[in-house]
Enzyme design. Structure first.
Site, PDB file in Angstrom:
ATOM      1  N   GLU B  49       0.813  -1.218   0.000  1.00 40.07           N
ATOM      2  CA  GLU B  49       0.000   0.000   0.000  1.00 40.07           C
ATOM      3  C   GLU B  49       0.845   1.266   0.000  1.00 40.07           C
ATOM      4  O   GLU B  49       0.435   2.294  -0.538  1.00 40.07           O
ATOM      5  CB  GLU B  49      -0.958   0.007   1.185  1.00 40.07           C
ATOM      6  CG  GLU B  49      -2.102  -1.000   1.082  1.00 40.07           C
ATOM      7  CD  GLU B  49      -1.744  -2.370   1.631  1.00 40.07           C
ATOM      8  OE1 GLU B  49      -0.543  -2.604   1.940  1.00 40.07           O
ATOM      9  OE2 GLU B  49      -2.650  -3.221   1.755  1.00 40.07           O
ATOM     10  N   PHE B 111     -12.104  -7.541  13.118  1.00 42.93           N
ATOM     11  CA  PHE B 111     -10.958  -7.936  12.295  1.00 42.93           C
ATOM     12  C   PHE B 111     -10.602  -6.834  11.294  1.00 42.93           C
ATOM     13  O   PHE B 111     -11.472  -6.330  10.589  1.00 42.93           O
ATOM     14  CB  PHE B 111     -11.279  -9.236  11.549  1.00 42.93           C
ATOM     15  CG  PHE B 111     -10.148  -9.677  10.649  1.00 42.93           C
ATOM     16  CD1 PHE B 111      -8.920 -10.034  11.177  1.00 42.93           C
ATOM     17  CD2 PHE B 111     -10.320  -9.708   9.270  1.00 42.93           C
ATOM     18  CE1 PHE B 111      -7.875 -10.422  10.348  1.00 42.93           C
ATOM     19  CE2 PHE B 111      -9.275 -10.098   8.440  1.00 42.93           C
ATOM     20  CZ  PHE B 111      -8.051 -10.447   8.984  1.00 42.93           C
ATOM     21  N   GLN B 112      -9.356  -6.477  11.270  1.00 37.41           N
ATOM     22  CA  GLN B 112      -8.834  -5.415  10.397  1.00 37.41           C
ATOM     23  C   GLN B 112      -9.546  -4.081  10.595  1.00 37.41           C
ATOM     24  O   GLN B 112      -9.677  -3.287   9.674  1.00 37.41           O
ATOM     25  CB  GLN B 112      -8.847  -5.839   8.912  1.00 37.41           C
ATOM     26  CG  GLN B 112      -7.813  -6.929   8.639  1.00 37.41           C
ATOM     27  CD  GLN B 112      -7.620  -7.240   7.159  1.00 37.41           C
ATOM     28  OE1 GLN B 112      -8.502  -7.025   6.328  1.00 37.41           O
ATOM     29  NE2 GLN B 112      -6.444  -7.753   6.826  1.00 37.41           N
ATOM     30  N   LYS B 161     -17.808  -1.143   5.070  1.00 36.68           N
ATOM     31  CA  LYS B 161     -18.209  -2.174   4.108  1.00 36.68           C
ATOM     32  C   LYS B 161     -19.718  -2.188   3.886  1.00 36.68           C
ATOM     33  O   LYS B 161     -20.188  -2.375   2.767  1.00 36.68           O
ATOM     34  CB  LYS B 161     -17.741  -3.542   4.619  1.00 36.68           C
ATOM     35  CG  LYS B 161     -17.821  -4.641   3.574  1.00 36.68           C
ATOM     36  CD  LYS B 161     -17.118  -5.911   4.029  1.00 36.68           C
ATOM     37  CE  LYS B 161     -17.053  -6.929   2.879  1.00 36.68           C
ATOM     38  NZ  LYS B 161     -16.346  -8.150   3.287  1.00 36.68           N
ATOM     39  N   MET B 475      23.804   9.587   3.510  1.00 33.66           N
ATOM     40  CA  MET B 475      23.677  10.874   4.181  1.00 33.66           C
ATOM     41  C   MET B 475      23.967  10.720   5.670  1.00 33.66           C
ATOM     42  O   MET B 475      24.610  11.575   6.278  1.00 33.66           O
ATOM     43  CB  MET B 475      22.283  11.468   3.952  1.00 33.66           C
ATOM     44  CG  MET B 475      22.132  12.899   4.449  1.00 33.66           C
ATOM     45  SD  MET B 475      23.290  14.043   3.640  1.00 33.66           S
ATOM     46  CE  MET B 475      22.268  14.695   2.304  1.00 33.66           C
TER      47      MET B 475
END
Lengths: 181, 571
Positions: B49, B111-112, B161, B475
């Protein structure tokens, strides 16, 4: 070596240099979190905060925020607040232009007649009212300026077991003065 | 017309003219992926993602249109937090759609489930948790309006959802009023009185500088800037976020200011008597120690965001508008400074004495990273877009690539997000398929997001990636060398592990390697000849190369360290 004391914010009810922001916000979920989050992440200090439905329109609420203009320039605080999409209007009241009021409620245990006499004295001096009484305690209410509430709070501190709440102030411009947008 | 929330969401995106979504499906967003099959919108399936988010950013930076990313709830949404934060810092227009558990499950640790609107409150311009399917078109239209107007930025839409599964009667907002944003007023009338005061300040200036920031690119004001600069003869500096807003080839351009800016740009700001800040925000990487920054300068600050005024540096005149509008107004009002000949003589002397430079390339290698960048730039077709990660390679690219066109530089400025380069280059190429796109990357950055080259190969997005492989987190190594007594702590990566050529080949790309100057030229030509698959080149560069000039963190810009070969008599 002794460990440092846990961090605790210093409790100051009347800031040295405060401003009152009257903020009209959309009445949507999470708006208070957005305001509080903004103040937290930008390091702006809030002294008090009061929220109520706006007078005229159910879509809006009015949030009265007393900010510490020492912690950040007022221009920064207003500019950042204004960027919150749910903030509709901000008016800034300098203390000298504002009529500020606050409500204080305190329950004071009263177990002997000496305490009772001293408490009645304190109430009378402060112009407070008794709003609830039972055999062992008295509940006192004061509606007044923040400094009047400060004074009463200090007086009540000498009563053991006092339980005290304050609402935080609400404010309107004094008649003939205007807030700056 | 009855639609599911999911259908309404996709149809709303079509209404907004969305051509491409970068995303990765999962449970809570599943319903929305179904109507996507029937839509003309192209979906690019990222492998992580974070990659989807940076692709959307690269797309937005290269095209000026909002980037769109779509991911699922929970970890899908937290994985895209870094790109959202990055877009917030760089004011990149982004619309991110996240799936959410059903409204009936919110707050139950389902869940999630994850409070992504809460998490992103501080790093989005605004976010929405949509409560009903009927509200979806408004949320989408409002999100695009917010992301692209005023000071642009990321906007997140969280879609439960059950909202995407329920039915709605199709509608779409046709007016701004229907967006129901009573608190959002991004534009203001131009303050004519402030314009007049600005003109006055400019007319009195003897040592003015146009301090050009990213807002100039967002405003599409490059042409206006060129006209104004040429009319006034003022010197121009372009910040990291504004590279390309003014041509590097132009004689009035002094280059980039700041921590790794050119000596002329840094010093011109320091000695100026008037800064005209154009969509710039006095970032600490530009100012160095703020109290010592441009001590003799008055400031005219042009910004569309009033919260930038007096945040870091006091402004004598503020103009709350976009850069293009401000420049047009100043030009119309006839803003002209005093003759600047003496000022230009000083600037030219600085420029002649301390040009950007690096040590002579060694024929047998290792390669000089700056030489590699110049070689790629010389062989790049006109209009090539270049992306980078964050670190030494980014600074060298900003210094040694010649930017002559807006929106050809895609990088992570404010947030400094390592791993930005590869996915951002992919997004840029999707948005501008007509342009060649190079990613100049570091070996450390490449390892963070390289898997998106699988996406690039699968989706036929032929970018070219140059890894300046110095085997270190360069760096950080530079700081440890200069400021921590060469005590190198956790910065060594190895030049050979991973084997970048094999890795590239495993991802379906062409993998090349160059260890000396001769190979360098050959592999660049070879890469330029490949236009169907992504190419990755492992350039073996000198570990000890450092970025100069440099102003140490917290130091005054007066204490700029030039390249060692230029030290001697004066500074």
């Amino acid at each position: 070596m002794t460990p440092p004391e846990p961090f605790a914010a210093e409790i100051v009810h009347t800031p040295v240099r405060h401003h009152i922001l009257s903020v009209l916000v959309e009445n949507k979920a999470g708006v208070l979190a957005r305001i509080a989050g903004l103040f937290a992440r930008r390091g702006f200090n809030i002294y008090s905060l009061a929220v109520a439905p706006a007078e005229s329109d159910a879509r809006f609420s009015r949030v009265t925020i007393v900010v510490d203009a020492e912690s950040a320039p007022l221009e920064q605080i207003v500019g950042q607040l204004d960027k919150l999409v749910n903030v509709v209007a901000i008016s800034d009241l300098a203390p000298r232009d504002a009529l500020e009021r606050e409500l204080l409620l305190a329950s004071v245990p009263v177990l002997d007649s000496d305490t009772r006499a001293r408490l009645l004295d304190t109430i009378a001096n402060a112009g407070a009212a008794i709003v609830d009484v039972d055999a062992s305690a008295v509940t006192v209410m004061l509606t007044g300026t923040p400094s009047a509430c400060d004074d009463l709070e200090r007086s009540l501190e000498s009563f053991p077991g006092v339980e005290l709440h304050r609402t935080g102030r609400v404010a309107l411009p004094r008649l003939g003065r205007t807030a700056t947008a | 017309m009855q639609l599911t929330g999911a259908q309404a969401l996709i149809k709303s995106l079509e209404q907004q003219g969305v051509e491409t979504i970068f995303g990765l499906p999962g449970g809570a967003i599943l319903p929305v992926y179904d109507p996507l099959l029937d839509s003309p919108i192209r979906h690019i399936l990222a492998r992580h993602e974070q990659g989807a988010g940076h692709m959307a950013e690269g797309y937005a930076l290269a095209t000026g249109r909002p980037g769109v990313a779509m991911v699922t709830s929970g970890p899908g949404s937290t994985n895209i937090v870094t790109p959202i934060g990055n877009a917030h810092m760089d004011s990149t227009p982004l619309v991110v759609i996240t799936g959410q558990v059903a409204t009936t499950s919110i707050g139950t640790d389902a869940f999630q489930e994850c409070d992504i609107t809460g998490i992103t409150m501080g790093i989005t311009k605004h976010n929405f948790l949509v409560q009903s399917a009927q509200e979806l078109p408004r949320a989408v239209a409002a999100a695009f309006h917010l992301a692209t107007t005023g000071r642009p930025g990321p906007v997140l839409i969280d879609v439960p959802k059950d909202v995407s599964q329920s039915m709605m009667e199709w509608w779409y907002p046709e007016t701004l009023e229907e967006l129901d944003l009573p608190g959002y007023h991004p534009t203001r009338d131009l303050d004519e009185e402030a314009v007049a005061r600005a003109v006055q300040l400019i007319s009195r200036a003897e040592r003015p500088v146009l301090y050009v920031g990213g807002g100039t690119l967002k405003s599409g004001a490059s042409a206006a800037l060129l006209a104004f600069a040429e009319a006034t003869r003022m010197p121009v500096v372009t910040t990291l976020m504004a590279r390309g807003a003014f041509p590097d080839s132009h004689d009035q351009h002094l280059g980039m200011p700041g921590m790794h800016g050119t000596y002329a740009a840094v010093t011109a700001l320091q000695r100026s008597d008037l800064l005209v800040a154009l969509g710039a925000r006095f970032d600490d990487r530009v100012t160095g120690r703020v109290s010592a920054f441009a001590p003799g300068a008055s400031v005219i600050h042009v910004d569309i965001d009033r919260a930038e005024f007096n945040k870091i540096r006091h402004a004598d005149v503020t103009l709350q508008t976009d850069v293009g509008t401000a420049l047009a107004a100043l030009g119309d009002a006839g803003a002209t400074p005093a003759p600047l000949d003496a000022w230009w003589r000083e600037i030219r002397a600085w420029r002649a004495q301390y040009p950007l430079t690096y040590d002579e390339p060694v024929v047998d290698g290792p390669l000089r990273p700056q030489h590699v960048i110049e070689a790629i730039a010389q062989r790049a077709e006109p209009g090539t877009i270049v992306a980078s990660g964050v670190g030494q390679h980014q600074m060298w690219t900003s210094q040694f690539w010649r930017f002559d066109e807006p929106r050809t530089w895609v990088n992570s400025g404010g947030a400094g997000t390592m791993g930005f380069g590869v996915p951002a280059a992919i997004g840029a190429k999707v948005g501008r398929p007509d342009r060649a796109v190079w990613c100049i990357d570091g070996d450390g950055c490449f390892q963070m997001t390289a898997q998106e080259l699988v996406t690039a190969r699968a989706e036929r997005i032929p970018i070219k990636v140059a890894i300046l492989n110095n085997a270190y987190l360069g760096m950080v190594r530079q700081w440890q060398e200069m400021f921590y007594d060469e005590r190198y702590s956790e910065v060594y990566l190895s030049a050979d592990l991973p084997d970048y050529v094999k890795w590239a080949e495993a991802m379906g790309c062409v993998g090349l390697r160059a260890t000396n100057v001769k190979e360098m030229a050959d592999v660049i030509d070879e890469a330029n000849a490949i236009n169907d698959v992504p190419v990755v080149i492992d350039f073996r560069t000198d570990t000890s190369e450092k970025v100069f000039p440099m102003v140490a963190a917290g130091a005054s810009n007066d204490d700029i360290m030039v390249h060692p070969s230029q030290r001697g008599g004066a500074r």
